[in-house]
Each structure stands twice: as C-alpha cells, then as structure tokens.
Write a protein that holds these residues in place. Structure first.
Motif, PDB file in Angstrom:
ATOM      1  N   GLN A 236      -6.283   6.428   1.411  1.00 15.41           N
ATOM      2  CA  GLN A 236      -7.339   7.431   1.371  1.00 15.41           C
ATOM      3  C   GLN A 236      -7.996   7.606   2.737  1.00 15.41           C
ATOM      4  O   GLN A 236      -8.506   8.691   3.052  1.00 15.41           O
ATOM      5  N   ALA A 237      -7.975   6.562   3.552  1.00 19.84           N
ATOM      6  CA  ALA A 237      -8.515   6.658   4.909  1.00 19.84           C
ATOM      7  C   ALA A 237      -7.596   7.453   5.831  1.00 19.84           C
ATOM      8  O   ALA A 237      -7.999   7.838   6.927  1.00 19.84           O
ATOM      9  N   GLY A 238      -6.363   7.682   5.390  1.00 17.07           N
ATOM     10  CA  GLY A 238      -5.429   8.483   6.172  1.00 17.07           C
ATOM     11  C   GLY A 238      -4.724   7.730   7.278  1.00 17.07           C
ATOM     12  O   GLY A 238      -4.261   8.339   8.238  1.00 17.07           O
ATOM     13  N   VAL A 239      -4.609   6.401   7.129  1.00 14.90           N
ATOM     14  CA  VAL A 239      -3.935   5.645   8.183  1.00 14.90           C
ATOM     15  C   VAL A 239      -2.430   5.857   8.105  1.00 14.90           C
ATOM     16  O   VAL A 239      -1.885   6.237   7.070  1.00 14.90           O
ATOM     17  N   GLU A 240      -1.757   5.619   9.224  1.00 14.97           N
ATOM     18  CA  GLU A 240      -0.319   5.843   9.319  1.00 14.97           C
ATOM     19  C   GLU A 240       0.497   4.555   9.247  1.00 14.97           C
ATOM     20  O   GLU A 240       1.689   4.597   8.969  1.00 14.97           O
ATOM     21  N   GLY A 241      -0.138   3.426   9.538  1.00 16.09           N
ATOM     22  CA  GLY A 241       0.561   2.152   9.509  1.00 16.09           C
ATOM     23  C   GLY A 241      -0.417   1.013   9.329  1.00 16.09           C
ATOM     24  O   GLY A 241      -1.640   1.191   9.406  1.00 16.09           O
TER      25      GLY A 241
ATOM     26  N   ARG B 197       7.925 -10.352   1.689  1.00 17.63           N
ATOM     27  CA  ARG B 197       6.902 -10.266   0.644  1.00 17.63           C
ATOM     28  C   ARG B 197       5.716  -9.454   1.133  1.00 17.63           C
ATOM     29  O   ARG B 197       5.212  -8.577   0.405  1.00 17.63           O
ATOM     30  N   ARG B 198       5.251  -9.708   2.361  1.00 14.78           N
ATOM     31  CA  ARG B 198       4.123  -8.939   2.885  1.00 14.78           C
ATOM     32  C   ARG B 198       4.501  -7.461   3.038  1.00 14.78           C
ATOM     33  O   ARG B 198       3.689  -6.572   2.753  1.00 14.78           O
ATOM     34  N   GLN B 199       5.722  -7.193   3.458  1.00 14.72           N
ATOM     35  CA  GLN B 199       6.157  -5.800   3.571  1.00 14.72           C
ATOM     36  C   GLN B 199       6.131  -5.099   2.214  1.00 14.72           C
ATOM     37  O   GLN B 199       5.709  -3.944   2.109  1.00 14.72           O
ATOM     38  N   ARG B 200       6.561  -5.796   1.168  1.00 14.46           N
ATOM     39  CA  ARG B 200       6.546  -5.205  -0.170  1.00 14.46           C
ATOM     40  C   ARG B 200       5.112  -4.950  -0.636  1.00 14.46           C
ATOM     41  O   ARG B 200       4.818  -3.924  -1.272  1.00 14.46           O
TER      42      ARG B 200
ATOM     43  N   SER C  97       3.597   3.356  -1.488  1.00 17.58           N
ATOM     44  CA  SER C  97       2.448   3.761  -0.682  1.00 17.58           C
ATOM     45  C   SER C  97       2.857   4.627   0.501  1.00 17.58           C
ATOM     46  O   SER C  97       2.045   5.399   1.017  1.00 17.58           O
ATOM     47  N   GLY C  98       4.095   4.474   0.958  1.00 19.25           N
ATOM     48  CA  GLY C  98       4.518   5.170   2.168  1.00 19.25           C
ATOM     49  C   GLY C  98       4.057   4.489   3.439  1.00 19.25           C
ATOM     50  O   GLY C  98       4.336   4.968   4.543  1.00 19.25           O
ATOM     51  N   LEU C  99       3.346   3.346   3.300  1.00 19.26           N
ATOM     52  CA  LEU C  99       2.874   2.597   4.464  1.00 19.26           C
ATOM     53  C   LEU C  99       3.812   1.442   4.764  1.00 19.26           C
ATOM     54  O   LEU C  99       4.480   0.910   3.867  1.00 19.26           O
ATOM     55  N   ALA C 100       3.831   1.043   6.025  1.00 18.99           N
ATOM     56  CA  ALA C 100       4.680  -0.072   6.441  1.00 18.99           C
ATOM     57  C   ALA C 100       3.897  -0.999   7.359  1.00 18.99           C
ATOM     58  O   ALA C 100       2.921  -0.592   8.014  1.00 18.99           O
ATOM     59  N   TRP C 101       4.326  -2.249   7.402  1.00 19.19           N
ATOM     60  CA  TRP C 101       3.766  -3.246   8.322  1.00 19.19           C
ATOM     61  C   TRP C 101       4.343  -2.945   9.698  1.00 19.19           C
ATOM     62  O   TRP C 101       5.514  -3.149   9.960  1.00 19.19           O
ATOM     63  N   GLU C 102       3.487  -2.465  10.609  1.00 20.26           N
ATOM     64  CA  GLU C 102       3.956  -2.009  11.907  1.00 20.26           C
ATOM     65  C   GLU C 102       3.553  -2.923  13.062  1.00 20.26           C
ATOM     66  O   GLU C 102       4.240  -2.959  14.084  1.00 20.26           O
TER      67      GLU C 102
ATOM     68  N   ALA D 132      11.636  -9.418  14.070  1.00 22.26           N
ATOM     69  CA  ALA D 132      12.516  -8.378  14.610  1.00 22.26           C
ATOM     70  C   ALA D 132      13.572  -7.971  13.592  1.00 22.26           C
ATOM     71  O   ALA D 132      13.873  -6.783  13.428  1.00 22.26           O
ATOM     72  N   GLN D 133      14.112  -8.945  12.871  1.00 23.70           N
ATOM     73  CA  GLN D 133      15.107  -8.669  11.839  1.00 23.70           C
ATOM     74  C   GLN D 133      14.525  -7.775  10.745  1.00 23.70           C
ATOM     75  O   GLN D 133      15.230  -6.943  10.156  1.00 23.70           O
ATOM     76  N   ALA D 134      13.212  -7.924  10.510  1.00 22.14           N
ATOM     77  CA  ALA D 134      12.532  -7.126   9.483  1.00 22.14           C
ATOM     78  C   ALA D 134      12.103  -5.753   9.998  1.00 22.14           C
ATOM     79  O   ALA D 134      11.531  -4.967   9.236  1.00 22.14           O
ATOM     80  N   GLY D 135      12.359  -5.479  11.275  1.00 18.38           N
ATOM     81  CA  GLY D 135      12.055  -4.163  11.825  1.00 18.38           C
ATOM     82  C   GLY D 135      10.666  -4.015  12.410  1.00 18.38           C
ATOM     83  O   GLY D 135      10.248  -2.899  12.746  1.00 18.38           O
ATOM     84  N   ILE D 136       9.928  -5.114  12.578  1.00 19.86           N
ATOM     85  CA  ILE D 136       8.584  -5.068  13.166  1.00 19.86           C
ATOM     86  C   ILE D 136       8.706  -5.312  14.667  1.00 19.86           C
ATOM     87  O   ILE D 136       9.382  -6.246  15.104  1.00 19.86           O
ATOM     88  N   GLU D 137       8.049  -4.482  15.472  1.00 19.08           N
ATOM     89  CA  GLU D 137       8.289  -4.506  16.920  1.00 19.08           C
ATOM     90  C   GLU D 137       7.108  -4.971  17.763  1.00 19.08           C
ATOM     91  O   GLU D 137       7.301  -5.313  18.925  1.00 19.08           O
ATOM     92  N   VAL D 138       5.882  -4.954  17.220  1.00 18.41           N
ATOM     93  CA  VAL D 138       4.700  -5.252  18.031  1.00 18.41           C
ATOM     94  C   VAL D 138       4.021  -6.514  17.494  1.00 18.41           C
ATOM     95  O   VAL D 138       3.711  -6.600  16.302  1.00 18.41           O
TER      96      VAL D 138
END
Length: 405
Positions: A21-26, A47-50, A61-66, A99-105
């Motif tokens: 609802q806050a409109g965040v992207e990640g 688990r955290r990604q899910r 949700s359309g949100l991801a751990w970025e 990195a294997q999970a696709g998180i870069e930062v």
C-alpha cells in the motif's frame, strides 16, 4: 531511484500488505534470527524470499528481497581474534548463497560493539509525535555514572561531565534503567542484546585497538570478500558510523568522506561500495552529503534517506531524527545529485543505474503512537517520508529539468 522498504521479518509490526500500500518496489531485509558468524543457508534465504513474496491472504505480493541489510560482520572479524577466520569463511559462503538466490546488494557496517546509538527512542517533537534522539549529556551520564567506564569523564568536551552529573542525580531507578536499555540495545531486530557486563567486556577487548588498526582490519576484511563479491556479481556497501563520532572510547573508521575515500582506494573494486546514509553522516556539520554523492557516487550502491537536526555545535553533538525534508541536510540537493549519478550510469551502460534507496527511520505519528513499532521504523512516519522523497524525485525528474527516473 528504486524505492525500497526495510522489513524485519514475520515479527515486524509493518507487514507485506502495508508495504504494498505504501507503493514500494522492493524489500530490504535480513535473517535477524541467525547468530552473527553463522552461514546463511540457501533454505533460510529462500524462506525469507517466500515470506516477502506472499500477502496475508496467500496471494502473490509482487515484491522481492532486493537488498540485504545487514549481513553482520562479527566482533571477532573486527578485532581479528577468536574465530574470525571461520567467521570470514562463513561470510563468503553466505555471500555465495545470496548470489545463488539472485540477491545482488549487501549492506554491512564495521561499528565496534554497538550499532546505532540513541538515548531516547520516543522524544516528543513539536507536532506531538515522537522521534529517536541522541542527547550528549544523557549519554555522558550513562557512560560516566551507570557504565562507569574508566576515564569516561575526561573523554567529553569541557563542561559536559558537570551537566551529566546533574542529569544523573535527577534520574530515579526506572529512568536510569530506561536510559540503559535505550543505549545498550544491540542490533535492531537482532537476536543479540547486551547487558552492561557484556558491554564492559567488549570495551576491554578494544582498549588496544586504535582507529588505524580497526581501519586496517576493515581493509583486510574487504581484501578477502570484495574480490569474491566481484566474482559473484554482488555489490557490498558499508554503512557509516552512527553517530559518526567516537563513543565509549571506541574507534570509528567510517564517519567522514575521507574515511570512505581511503577504504575505497585501498580495495579499489566496483564491488567495494558505500551505503550513503544522509542521517548518520548528517550528524556531523562537516559532512557535505550532496557533495559526497557527487564525488563518491560511482561507488554508492545503496541509499538511506533520512534527516537529523543537530541541537548542539561541534563534535560530539546532540541531535534528533527530523522529518525527511526538515533537518539540517539539504535533501533536495542530495536527491538531485543521486539523479545526476544515475544519468551518468545510464550513459555508461551500467546495469546498476537505478540505485535502491529506502526512507530510513521516521517519526512516530498518528496511529504509529499506538502500534509501538520497531524503534525508528514506524509505518506512517516512514510512509510520510517516502511520499515526501517521492515528490522531490518526481519534481526533479520533470522533463524541463532534463532528468528522468
């Protein structure tokens, strides 16, 4: 600029649906329930990604751990003692799993013993809401009279110890305990919380570690992990000291532009980067936040946008968390500098042209005052901050200014 929001996990008082609802992207998160020095396994990361990807009703949700904040660096690594080599190996393995999970930062900090330090977590501000505050005299009262650190009185500017003694004399047992709890709160959301004896023991282990030595340990750490991060496609970003001056006699090594420049040059790899926190760095009047973004921007991988109002001159000083556009940092100039850096990155064809940022901290307002959220992380206060920052971004990106999101 990519709009993100910090989430402490399922126990956070602000949930996934509210972030949407806050409109965040990640989402910015971490595995706070795991002890420092442990490997973050692929299973725990997934688990955290899910959790982030799922709304309360079970839909997507359309949100991801970025962004990871933080993959903590152990005290043993900072001191280069005890199990520090095993912790270093675990850190590298956790990086590989992320990195294997696709998180870069990956954001981290190199502050000894304590993370951000405040004396009041609910300071009443002009409009009736509350904010976190660091009061130098209250901190001195704790350091000198509660912690009873040897040499503490002499470590403060002239006149501070006298006022601290007066403050301490007026505190009853409950107020002294509240002050202690506010200061000795460990890492926000973490499993570790320190007693006074814990703090004294940690301080004793740093008596022979100077700022120069600690900086050397940070560079040694980065010499090990930054090449691995480069290989894995990760971007590491060190958070500044908070506050950006020495407390409890502990060394500080990431408080100024010169500190960052030295460490970036010592390990000169793109993966070795900066979390530019306008709130932490803004507690020093000699830090030029927009200028730092201009000069160091190519290594800035993550942004914390918050503001503070300095209450006393010089260093160390008292300050409190201000409204995002209302403190001592020129947030409009800061955002403009970020947008110029992003434009340079796009022109250079960089894949990281959009820099993730989050509205860091926030004042407790309206229903926040009844929610009792994680200190510094209210729902409405952060939403207000994000809306203000979003408005500045939109205005600066208007076509007539030649900038774009």
């Amino acid at each position: 600029m990519r709009q993100t929001w910090r989430w402490f996990g399922p126990n956070d008082g602000v949930g996934i649906d509210e972030m949407m609802q806050a409109g965040v992207e990640g989402v910015v998160s971490a595995l706070h329930h795991l002890p420092t020095g442990a490997v973050w396994s692929g299973q725990e990361i997934a688990r955290r990604q899910r959790e982030i990807a799922t709304r309360v009703d079970g839909s997507a949700s359309g949100l991801a751990w970025e962004v990871v904040e933080s993959l903590p660096v152990s005290e043993d690594i900072k001191k280069q003692s005890g199990d520090w080599r095993a912790h270093l190996a675990a850190y590298k393995q956790s990086m590989a799993n992320l990195a294997q999970a696709g998180i870069e930062v990956i954001c981290y900090n190199f502050m000894p013993v304590l993370d951000w330090t405040r004396t009041d977590l609910a300071y009443r501000v002009r409009h009736g809401g509350t904010a976190m505050r660091f009061d130098l005299h209250d901190f001195a009262a704790f350091d000198i009279h509660i912690l009873q650190r040897p040499g503490a009185a002499e470590s403060f500017p002239v006149g501070v110890a006298e006022i601290a003694a007066e403050r301490f004399a007026k505190l009853d047992d409950a107020a002294r305990q509240a002050l202690t709890t506010n200061i000795v709160s460990g890492l926000p959301g973490a499993a570790e919380h320190f007693s006074l004896d814990d703090v004294r023991a940690h301080l004793a282990q740093y008596t022979e570690i100077s700022a120069e030595t600690l900086r050397g340990h940070l560079i040694d750490f980065l010499a090990e992990v930054a090449p691995e991060a480069e290989r894995l496609g990760l971007r590491l970003c060190c958070h500044p000291d908070d506050p950006p001056f020495s407390l409890l006699g502990l060394p500080r090594v990431m408080s100024t532009e010169a500190d960052y420049s030295a460490v970036m040059q010592a390990v000169d790899l793109p993966a070795n980067g900066i979390t530019l926190c306008s709130g932490s760095l803004g507690a020093r009047d000699d830090n030029d936040i927009p200028g730092m973004m201009e000069r160091l921007g190519d290594r800035v991988h993550f942004l914390h946008m918050r503001n503070v109002t300095r209450e006393t001159p010089g260093l160390p000083c008292s300050f409190h968390e201000a409204e995002h556009l209302g403190g001592d940092t020129d947030m409009v100039s800061f955002i403009a500098a970020v947008l110029r850096e992003e434009a340079r990155r796009r022109d250079a064809g960089r894949s990281d042209a959009s820099i993730p940022f989050r509205p860091d901290h926030g004042q407790d307002i309206l229903d926040d005052l009844n929610r009792r959220p994680q200190p510094g992380y209210p729902a409405i206060g952060r939403l207000k901050g994000l809306a203000e920052l979003r408005g500045v971004m939109t205005a600066l990106c208007h076509a007539e200014h030649g900038l774009r999101l």
